[in-house]
Scaffold this motif. Structure first.
Motif, PDB file in Angstrom:
ATOM      1  N   LEU A   6     -36.006 -71.856   8.734  1.00 15.89           N
ATOM      2  CA  LEU A   6     -36.623 -71.811   7.440  1.00 15.89           C
ATOM      3  C   LEU A   6     -35.458 -71.064   6.488  1.00 15.89           C
ATOM      4  CD1 LEU A   6     -40.466 -71.312   7.605  1.00 15.89           C
ATOM      5  CD2 LEU A   6     -39.376 -73.709   7.306  1.00 15.89           C
ATOM      6  N   ILE A   7     -35.070 -70.055   6.918  1.00 20.33           N
ATOM      7  CA  ILE A   7     -34.062 -69.343   5.992  1.00 20.33           C
ATOM      8  C   ILE A   7     -32.812 -70.199   5.921  1.00 20.33           C
ATOM      9  CG2 ILE A   7     -32.577 -67.339   6.021  1.00 20.33           C
ATOM     10  CD1 ILE A   7     -35.165 -65.813   7.134  1.00 20.33           C
ATOM     11  N   LEU A   8     -32.468 -70.935   7.011  1.00 18.67           N
ATOM     12  CA  LEU A   8     -31.310 -71.779   7.185  1.00 18.67           C
ATOM     13  C   LEU A   8     -31.491 -72.892   6.209  1.00 18.67           C
ATOM     14  CD1 LEU A   8     -28.416 -72.488   8.057  1.00 18.67           C
ATOM     15  CD2 LEU A   8     -29.640 -73.394   9.669  1.00 18.67           C
ATOM     16  N   PHE A   9     -32.534 -73.604   6.023  1.00 19.39           N
ATOM     17  CA  PHE A   9     -33.009 -74.548   5.002  1.00 19.39           C
ATOM     18  C   PHE A   9     -32.577 -74.070   3.562  1.00 19.39           C
ATOM     19  CE2 PHE A   9     -36.099 -77.486   7.670  1.00 19.39           C
ATOM     20  CZ  PHE A   9     -34.954 -77.729   8.343  1.00 19.39           C
ATOM     21  N   VAL A  10     -33.361 -72.928   3.130  1.00 18.31           N
ATOM     22  CA  VAL A  10     -33.550 -72.347   2.019  1.00 18.31           C
ATOM     23  C   VAL A  10     -31.869 -72.151   1.554  1.00 18.31           C
ATOM     24  CG1 VAL A  10     -34.055 -70.640   0.518  1.00 18.31           C
ATOM     25  CG2 VAL A  10     -35.777 -71.665   2.175  1.00 18.31           C
ATOM     26  N   SER A  11     -31.267 -71.653   2.325  1.00 18.78           N
ATOM     27  CA  SER A  11     -29.779 -71.123   2.272  1.00 18.78           C
ATOM     28  C   SER A  11     -28.944 -72.337   1.779  1.00 18.78           C
ATOM     29  CB  SER A  11     -29.332 -70.405   3.608  1.00 18.78           C
ATOM     30  OG  SER A  11     -29.858 -69.274   3.625  1.00 18.78           O
ATOM     31  N   LEU A  12     -29.061 -73.447   2.648  1.00 16.03           N
ATOM     32  CA  LEU A  12     -28.265 -74.556   2.481  1.00 16.03           C
ATOM     33  C   LEU A  12     -28.670 -75.281   0.941  1.00 16.03           C
ATOM     34  CD1 LEU A  12     -28.351 -76.317   5.966  1.00 16.03           C
ATOM     35  CD2 LEU A  12     -26.291 -75.482   4.884  1.00 16.03           C
ATOM     36  N   LEU A  13     -30.220 -75.306   0.987  1.00 10.90           N
ATOM     37  CA  LEU A  13     -30.396 -75.827  -0.613  1.00 10.90           C
ATOM     38  C   LEU A  13     -29.720 -75.087  -1.721  1.00 10.90           C
ATOM     39  CD1 LEU A  13     -33.963 -77.012   0.145  1.00 10.90           C
ATOM     40  CD2 LEU A  13     -32.048 -78.462   0.082  1.00 10.90           C
ATOM     41  N   ALA A  14     -29.661 -73.809  -1.552  1.00  6.90           N
ATOM     42  CA  ALA A  14     -29.128 -72.723  -2.558  1.00  6.90           C
ATOM     43  C   ALA A  14     -27.704 -73.068  -2.740  1.00  6.90           C
ATOM     44  CB  ALA A  14     -29.696 -71.210  -2.127  1.00  6.90           C
ATOM     45  N   CYS A  15     -26.959 -73.492  -1.963  1.00  7.03           N
ATOM     46  CA  CYS A  15     -25.487 -73.863  -1.912  1.00  7.03           C
ATOM     47  C   CYS A  15     -25.186 -75.097  -2.697  1.00  7.03           C
ATOM     48  CB  CYS A  15     -24.974 -74.107  -0.688  1.00  7.03           C
ATOM     49  SG  CYS A  15     -24.755 -72.673   0.249  1.00  7.03           S
ATOM     50  N   ILE A  16     -26.261 -75.855  -2.962  1.00  7.06           N
ATOM     51  CA  ILE A  16     -26.147 -77.345  -3.771  1.00  7.06           C
ATOM     52  C   ILE A  16     -26.424 -76.874  -5.373  1.00  7.06           C
ATOM     53  CG2 ILE A  16     -27.444 -79.459  -4.539  1.00  7.06           C
ATOM     54  CD1 ILE A  16     -28.309 -79.446  -1.474  1.00  7.06           C
ATOM     55  N   LYS A  17     -25.361 -77.375  -6.190  1.00  6.81           N
ATOM     56  CA  LYS A  17     -25.216 -77.265  -7.646  1.00  6.81           C
ATOM     57  C   LYS A  17     -26.259 -77.941  -8.418  1.00  6.81           C
ATOM     58  CE  LYS A  17     -20.185 -76.180  -7.286  1.00  6.81           C
ATOM     59  NZ  LYS A  17     -18.969 -76.393  -7.875  1.00  6.81           N
ATOM     60  N   LEU A  18     -27.271 -77.306  -8.260  1.00  7.82           N
ATOM     61  CA  LEU A  18     -28.452 -78.141  -8.958  1.00  7.82           C
ATOM     62  C   LEU A  18     -28.189 -78.251 -10.552  1.00  7.82           C
ATOM     63  CD1 LEU A  18     -31.538 -76.444  -7.470  1.00  7.82           C
ATOM     64  CD2 LEU A  18     -30.565 -78.801  -6.784  1.00  7.82           C
ATOM     65  N   SER A  19     -27.375 -77.542 -11.022  1.00  8.99           N
ATOM     66  CA  SER A  19     -27.166 -77.617 -12.412  1.00  8.99           C
ATOM     67  C   SER A  19     -26.385 -78.846 -12.777  1.00  8.99           C
ATOM     68  CB  SER A  19     -26.272 -76.390 -13.192  1.00  8.99           C
ATOM     69  OG  SER A  19     -25.119 -76.295 -12.267  1.00  8.99           O
ATOM     70  N   ALA A  20     -25.918 -79.507 -11.564  1.00  7.31           N
ATOM     71  CA  ALA A  20     -25.008 -80.701 -11.753  1.00  7.31           C
ATOM     72  C   ALA A  20     -25.774 -81.976 -11.654  1.00  7.31           C
ATOM     73  CB  ALA A  20     -23.793 -80.478 -10.902  1.00  7.31           C
ATOM     74  N   GLN A  21     -27.086 -81.911 -11.511  1.00  4.32           N
ATOM     75  CA  GLN A  21     -27.978 -83.003 -11.164  1.00  4.32           C
ATOM     76  C   GLN A  21     -28.056 -83.898 -12.513  1.00  4.32           C
ATOM     77  OE1 GLN A  21     -32.279 -82.036 -11.267  1.00  4.32           O
ATOM     78  NE2 GLN A  21     -31.495 -80.077 -10.689  1.00  4.32           N
ATOM     79  N   THR A  22     -28.058 -85.290 -12.215  1.00  7.96           N
ATOM     80  CA  THR A  22     -28.009 -86.055 -13.420  1.00  7.96           C
ATOM     81  C   THR A  22     -29.273 -87.069 -13.095  1.00  7.96           C
ATOM     82  OG1 THR A  22     -26.719 -87.832 -11.964  1.00  7.96           O
ATOM     83  CG2 THR A  22     -25.492 -86.352 -13.484  1.00  7.96           C
ATOM     84  N   ASP A  23     -30.024 -87.162 -11.940  1.00  8.97           N
ATOM     85  CA  ASP A  23     -30.841 -87.995 -11.836  1.00  8.97           C
ATOM     86  C   ASP A  23     -31.798 -87.540 -10.524  1.00  8.97           C
ATOM     87  OD1 ASP A  23     -30.824 -90.286 -13.533  1.00  8.97           O
ATOM     88  OD2 ASP A  23     -29.230 -91.237 -12.291  1.00  8.97           O
ATOM     89  N   GLN A  24     -33.090 -87.813 -10.702  1.00  5.34           N
ATOM     90  CA  GLN A  24     -34.071 -87.510 -10.025  1.00  5.34           C
ATOM     91  C   GLN A  24     -34.980 -88.672  -9.065  1.00  5.34           C
ATOM     92  OE1 GLN A  24     -36.311 -83.609 -10.194  1.00  5.34           O
ATOM     93  NE2 GLN A  24     -35.148 -83.223 -12.076  1.00  5.34           N
ATOM     94  N   GLN A  25     -35.152 -88.759  -8.109  1.00  6.09           N
ATOM     95  CA  GLN A  25     -35.753 -89.942  -7.368  1.00  6.09           C
ATOM     96  C   GLN A  25     -36.963 -89.680  -6.555  1.00  6.09           C
ATOM     97  OE1 GLN A  25     -32.825 -92.489  -5.670  1.00  6.09           O
ATOM     98  NE2 GLN A  25     -31.347 -92.157  -7.174  1.00  6.09           N
ATOM     99  N   LEU A  26     -38.003 -90.278  -6.480  1.00  2.89           N
ATOM    100  CA  LEU A  26     -38.945 -90.148  -5.716  1.00  2.89           C
ATOM    101  C   LEU A  26     -39.121 -91.625  -4.733  1.00  2.89           C
ATOM    102  CD1 LEU A  26     -41.571 -88.926  -4.823  1.00  2.89           C
ATOM    103  CD2 LEU A  26     -43.010 -90.211  -6.302  1.00  2.89           C
TER     104      LEU A  26
END
Length: 246
Positions: A6-26
């Motif tokens: 679970l810590i590895l999952f969170v760490s990998l997601l934290a490395c993604i530049k969420l500030s650069a997101q342009t679209d969100q999908q479901l």
């Protein structure tokens, strides 16, 4: 072990530049896997995806996939994707795509199941407004793992929690096809729960890099939230590969 994953999952997601997101999908997905004759499986995938932002986009897909387990390490795959997509407010497309591929199970009898899958797609897309067809070839290569969190293996255990992690690269042979999200790369991290052999639930976050072929080939970063129900039938011949997935 569960805590470290679970810590590895969170760490990998934290490395993604969420500030650069342009679209969100479901995406809402249903997958039914039917093993038969010891070495064959057919998987039916139905999905609905939509944009959560103001710009309109939605897609409905049905994709049956037949796989043959030549050995415990190697599968051959064939499928046919049918997909209707509202690319923009003025463009609606229909896709008919035969797919061939193979999957290698690197650690089929280990606690963590690791796989490499390569597929080639013969994409044929019709613009439903102009009635024009376009074609393109695309290669997909995915490297991933399934990680049981409260059991030594992914098999023969109900009430099982497991982690999902993979990366997939898309290589386009030509640029004839125009689409809203021309995929280039995906990273997925998720959590699954096996209630019984027949019923499994998954929530997956997907980070996607793509290009908008309708808007000057603009690069985009997409955050996709996928809710998936997986249905396995024919318990007398349980699945050995746990399905293909999209």
């Amino acid at each position: 072990m569960k805590r470290r994953i679970l810590i590895l999952f969170v760490s990998l997601l934290a490395c993604i530049k969420l500030s650069a997101q342009t679209d969100q999908q479901l995406w809402i997905e249903y997958m039914m896997t039917h093993p038969f004759a010891n070495v064959w499986e057919i998987e039916h995938l139905g999905s609905y995806g939509t944009n959560l932002t103001k710009s309109k986009w939605r897609s409905i897909e049905y994709n049956p996939t037949l796989s043959w387990s030549y050995t415990q390490h190697f599968d051959l795959i064939g499928s046919m994707r049918l997909q209707e997509t509202l690319q923009t407010e003025n463009v609606n497309t229909l896709e008919l795509t035969p797919i061939v591929g193979a999957r290698v199970h690197l650690t089929p009898n280990s606690k963590i199941l690791t796989r490499v899958m390569a597929r080639y797609e013969f994409r044929n897309i019709k613009n439903l407004d102009t009635k024009e067809w376009s074609s393109s070839g695309r290669t997909r290569v995915r490297i991933g793992a399934l990680i049981p969190l409260n059991n030594p293996t992914m098999f023969n255990k109900d009430k099982l929690w497991y982690g999902i992690m993979d990366g997939e690269w898309f290589f386009v042979v030509d640029e004839e096809v125009k689409e809203r999200y021309a995929n280039r790369f995906r990273f997925r991290a998720g959590l699954g729960y096996r209630l019984t052999y027949n019923s499994r639930f998954e929530f997956i976050y997907t980070y996607q890099e793509s290009r908008n072929k309708f808007d000057n080939n603009e690069a985009t970063i997409d955050n996709i939230f996928r809710i998936r129900f997986r249905h396995f039938i024919n318990k007398s011949k349980p699945s050995k590969t746990l399905g293909i997935g999209n």
